[in-house]
Design a protein around this motif. Sequence first.
Motif, mmCIF file in Angstrom:
data_model
loop_
_atom_site.group_PDB
_atom_site.id
_atom_site.type_symbol
_atom_site.label_atom_id
_atom_site.label_comp_id
_atom_site.label_asym_id
_atom_site.label_seq_id
_atom_site.Cartn_x
_atom_site.Cartn_y
_atom_site.Cartn_z
ATOM 1 N N THR A 1 0.804 -1.219 0.000
ATOM 2 C CA THR A 1 0.000 0.000 0.000
ATOM 3 C C THR A 1 0.844 1.280 0.000
ATOM 4 O O THR A 1 0.284 2.364 -0.055
ATOM 5 C CB THR A 1 -1.004 0.004 1.169
ATOM 6 O OG1 THR A 1 -0.284 -0.157 2.375
ATOM 7 C CG2 THR A 1 -1.998 -1.119 0.993
ATOM 8 N N THR B 1 -8.597 1.260 -2.137
ATOM 9 C CA THR B 1 -7.641 2.229 -1.626
ATOM 10 C C THR B 1 -8.057 3.654 -2.014
ATOM 11 O O THR B 1 -8.799 3.857 -2.971
ATOM 12 C CB THR B 1 -6.238 1.943 -2.190
ATOM 13 O OG1 THR B 1 -6.351 1.752 -3.601
ATOM 14 C CG2 THR B 1 -5.656 0.706 -1.552
ATOM 15 N N SER C 1 -5.366 4.199 8.773
ATOM 16 C CA SER C 1 -4.134 4.375 7.981
ATOM 17 C C SER C 1 -2.904 4.234 8.856
ATOM 18 O O SER C 1 -1.945 3.548 8.499
ATOM 19 C CB SER C 1 -4.091 5.770 7.346
ATOM 20 O OG SER C 1 -5.154 5.952 6.470
ATOM 21 N N LYS C 2 -2.950 4.925 9.984
ATOM 22 C CA LYS C 2 -1.760 4.931 10.853
ATOM 23 C C LYS C 2 -1.530 3.585 11.517
ATOM 24 O O LYS C 2 -0.385 3.208 11.755
ATOM 25 C CB LYS C 2 -1.893 6.026 11.907
ATOM 26 C CG LYS C 2 -1.674 7.411 11.330
ATOM 27 C CD LYS C 2 -1.867 8.492 12.367
ATOM 28 C CE LYS C 2 -2.048 9.823 11.665
ATOM 29 N NZ LYS C 2 -2.761 10.797 12.482
ATOM 30 N N GLY D 1 -1.523 0.769 8.157
ATOM 31 C CA GLY D 1 -0.634 1.058 7.026
ATOM 32 C C GLY D 1 -1.291 0.931 5.664
ATOM 33 O O GLY D 1 -0.626 0.680 4.669
ATOM 34 N N ILE D 2 -2.593 1.080 5.623
ATOM 35 C CA ILE D 2 -3.313 1.049 4.346
ATOM 36 C C ILE D 2 -4.176 2.290 4.277
ATOM 37 O O ILE D 2 -4.895 2.603 5.231
ATOM 38 C CB ILE D 2 -4.204 -0.204 4.239
ATOM 39 C CG1 ILE D 2 -3.341 -1.463 4.177
ATOM 40 C CG2 ILE D 2 -5.117 -0.131 3.019
ATOM 41 C CD1 ILE D 2 -4.130 -2.762 4.179
ATOM 42 N N LEU D 3 -4.101 3.018 3.173
ATOM 43 C CA LEU D 3 -4.930 4.202 2.997
ATOM 44 C C LEU D 3 -6.249 3.770 2.368
ATOM 45 O O LEU D 3 -6.302 3.449 1.185
ATOM 46 C CB LEU D 3 -4.223 5.208 2.092
ATOM 47 C CG LEU D 3 -4.978 6.527 1.976
ATOM 48 C CD1 LEU D 3 -4.481 7.505 3.046
ATOM 49 C CD2 LEU D 3 -4.833 7.116 0.598
ATOM 50 N N THR E 1 -8.300 7.805 8.857
ATOM 51 C CA THR E 1 -6.935 8.226 9.183
ATOM 52 C C THR E 1 -6.372 7.394 10.337
ATOM 53 O O THR E 1 -5.193 7.043 10.339
ATOM 54 C CB THR E 1 -6.868 9.729 9.514
ATOM 55 O OG1 THR E 1 -7.862 10.022 10.503
ATOM 56 C CG2 THR E 1 -7.167 10.561 8.296
ATOM 57 N N PHE F 1 -0.386 9.631 7.076
ATOM 58 C CA PHE F 1 0.328 8.625 7.854
ATOM 59 C C PHE F 1 1.040 9.245 9.065
ATOM 60 O O PHE F 1 1.705 8.548 9.811
ATOM 61 C CB PHE F 1 1.306 7.842 6.977
ATOM 62 C CG PHE F 1 0.633 6.841 6.079
ATOM 63 C CD1 PHE F 1 -0.170 5.839 6.621
ATOM 64 C CD2 PHE F 1 0.782 6.892 4.715
ATOM 65 C CE1 PHE F 1 -0.802 4.918 5.804
ATOM 66 C CE2 PHE F 1 0.148 5.965 3.879
ATOM 67 C CZ PHE F 1 -0.652 4.977 4.438
#
Lengths: 452, 452
Positions: free
Chosen positions: A112, B420, B379-380, B383-385, B376, A182
């Motif tokens: 990703t 994504t 994501s953090k 690790g995938i948006l 968000t 991130f």
Amino acid sequence: MSGKSIPNRILLPEDQTPRQWYNLRADMPEQPEPLLNPTTRQPLREEELYPIFCKELAHQELDGETRYIDIPDAILDYYKTYRPSPLHRAYRLEEALGTPARIYFKFEGNNTSGSHKLNSAIAQAYYAKAEGLAGLTTETGAGQWGTALSMACAHFNLPLTVYMVKGSYQQKPYRRSIIQTFGAQIIPSPSDTTNAGRAILAQIPDTTGSLGCAISEAVEKAVTSEGHRYVLGSVLNQVLLHQSIIGLESKSALALYDEYPDIIIGCAGGGSNLGGLIAPFMQDKLTGKANPRIIAVEPASCPSLTRGKYAYDFCDTGKVTPLAKMYTLGCQFIPSANHAGGLRYHAMSPILSKLYHDGYMEAVAYEQSNVFEAATFFSKTEGILPAPESSHAIRSAIDEALLCKASGEAKTILFGLTGTGYFDMAAYEQFLSGTMTDHVPTDAELETFFAE
Amino acid sequence: MSGKSIPNRILLPEDQTPRQWYNLRADMPEQPEPLLNPTTRQPLREEELYPIFCKELAHQELDGETRYIDIPDAILDYYKTYRPSPLHRAYRLEEALGTPARIYFKFEGNNTSGSHKLNSAIAQAYYAKAEGLAGLTTETGAGQWGTALSMACAHFNLPLTVYMVKGSYQQKPYRRSIIQTFGAQIIPSPSDTTNAGRAILAQIPDTTGSLGCAISEAVEKAVTSEGHRYVLGSVLNQVLLHQSIIGLESKSALALYDEYPDIIIGCAGGGSNLGGLIAPFMQDKLTGKANPRIIAVEPASCPSLTRGKYAYDFCDTGKVTPLAKMYTLGCQFIPSANHAGGLRYHAMSPILSKLYHDGYMEAVAYEQSNVFEAATFFSKTEGILPAPESSHAIRSAIDEALLCKASGEAKTILFGLTGTGYFDMAAYEQFLSGTMTDHVPTDAELETFFAE
């Protein structure tokens, strides 16, 4: 061996995935020239790197002897979230070209972060965290490294400051946003947060920056911030070590089908992908077990291997880093403004430079419209939108496959597909609309940078 | 069962991957209400669909009986280039939430179209090619379907015309470019290429368009062009059939670790992902083998299940399509302009509508800033948006996991991560900068659409 029995996507079984990185230097008959202290011009000792890199990475940087290095469990765990990366047999591309060649590509864009950069980012973040550091600094140009490192730092709850080349910062606001999502802090470079940045701004207030300049700022920020270190996504020996996972997986996956490449092709900016992809094949070549052709592909607008000089140079514009012996265009070199993709570093990995200099590798350079033609052709046949960087390797693989068509030879070609181009649609748009231009620096232009 | 023995990414072994789609209708105690001919208001016969859909897809659309349908080899071959898609155990998210729940997500964003839409796109393109059609037409809103279908059509060398909602066309130039790179023709909708488009332009010259309007244009273009048919990425029964691959793989992968979800969560626009993800679990529920909770998550700005009416309605704005009985906001409904993501269709799949109406499913609606907060956070940690659409499911999964934290229950939660968010960075930027706004239509607003 029947081509049709080979699947279009080969995934290495988990029990065959590498648990060690391979250090190419251990098999080089001659070591790359040592890094030099920029002040004393003497070979750098490991301790001299401690202000810049965390200790384990400083050690890896200078370790030319240990052949295999265990990948720490925490990194193996993370690798399992996206590795092994797939090795594709490009049947559709072969068919569209009408070539007897068997074309394989190792696809590193399906994690990703969208590129191979994550392989080293997670390693560097891990070692920094293990040493108890307070934070990291880095630079990013096209943004792939910044994206990967911001993901890796989020994974280890490690603060990160990214100096992003101002031109990219302005042209790629979405790259900026993803890095911020991130959790990293992002600063357009040159900035007023460092002496290096202020000096360049004083000289050229409206500069769009360069990778070399962003490196100067990130290094300065690291060495002047308590508990911080600097990390870099290419060029370094440690990066090539971590990226060896690409080549190790590729070699094992091909071996499942009794395949071995006649030609191995990688795009080359600083050398992170190329060095990783070729590592175990170059080992065979250095030790006499096999003799594949190995081709580095670079942009004609930033031709460090094909037109650079093999000489000691700084790794950054601000001349604060150690000196490395590399093929270089001069540390002040900046690719022409119409250059769309990455691969814009002024020099090449010292390991790869040495191997090229000693005749173990070939190099070619392509103009970008030629590269984007290959990229769109590849998109339509293989259904993957490649990054502009990766597309340099595609161009070369297509050209080699067409030579096979002409000669009737069924060669096995392996190339590295380093990433996806979703953040590069502005460049694709230029190509599709016919407004993309090329730039090849004249000898005179290059000489002005060498002179500095 | 020890949670720690489960890897963070489960890939189903290739010999266990599904070779048949599952047709949920075969196990429904009551069938969804039939499609009606818009002129006669009588149930549609298969032949009446032939001008719109290719024959095999028309058959699949009306086939409520065949439980399992063989996936053709050419589609299985293509699936192998990106399937099985990974099932992730979200250890990091669980840890960050401090929940005893075990959270799994099926990640459909790791193919190069970036979403689950490819599962049906490749099937629909295959059947069209097999029938010897000259080309396809479709519409796209957020762009995921258009991207996937352009890839699928490129694979089969099938010409494609995409009507893209004008607002998206203008806001997402890069989505446009990627669809063009894959070789499709793209037309902003409403356009002057159809009667439906011209009628709407005459009424509202500066309209930014709607999904319903783009559907009208694409259908009209298909039925008026020699050898062309129309394809759609959601809502339809055939799409849910193809998307059942998501749920089938998920169930098998969980079974490898003796897991079965207590709660299954999917985002819902037209229902393509939700219907596919839940299919085999709903089968268990309908046949009394298990009783998981099944939750549909929709945007509060387009709340078809939670605030729509269960009634016959047109599938498009121009009222040229058959009538379907669905939860609908009225075929003239357009979500508020500040709505950032997809999930903007005015109604819901007839199959899912029926199941919801009969009490087999729950539904919740979230406002978008709440959804982006979850996105968000995810994501953090992971690790995938995520795409904004997928993030609706993330929001609900997090909320259910927090309820588990409060109650101390270690429930197993499965949600669908459909894609994504790389092309949605403008919305992320709004969220990060605090400028994102929400919109929940008032009852009075909704009534104006129902009245039409």
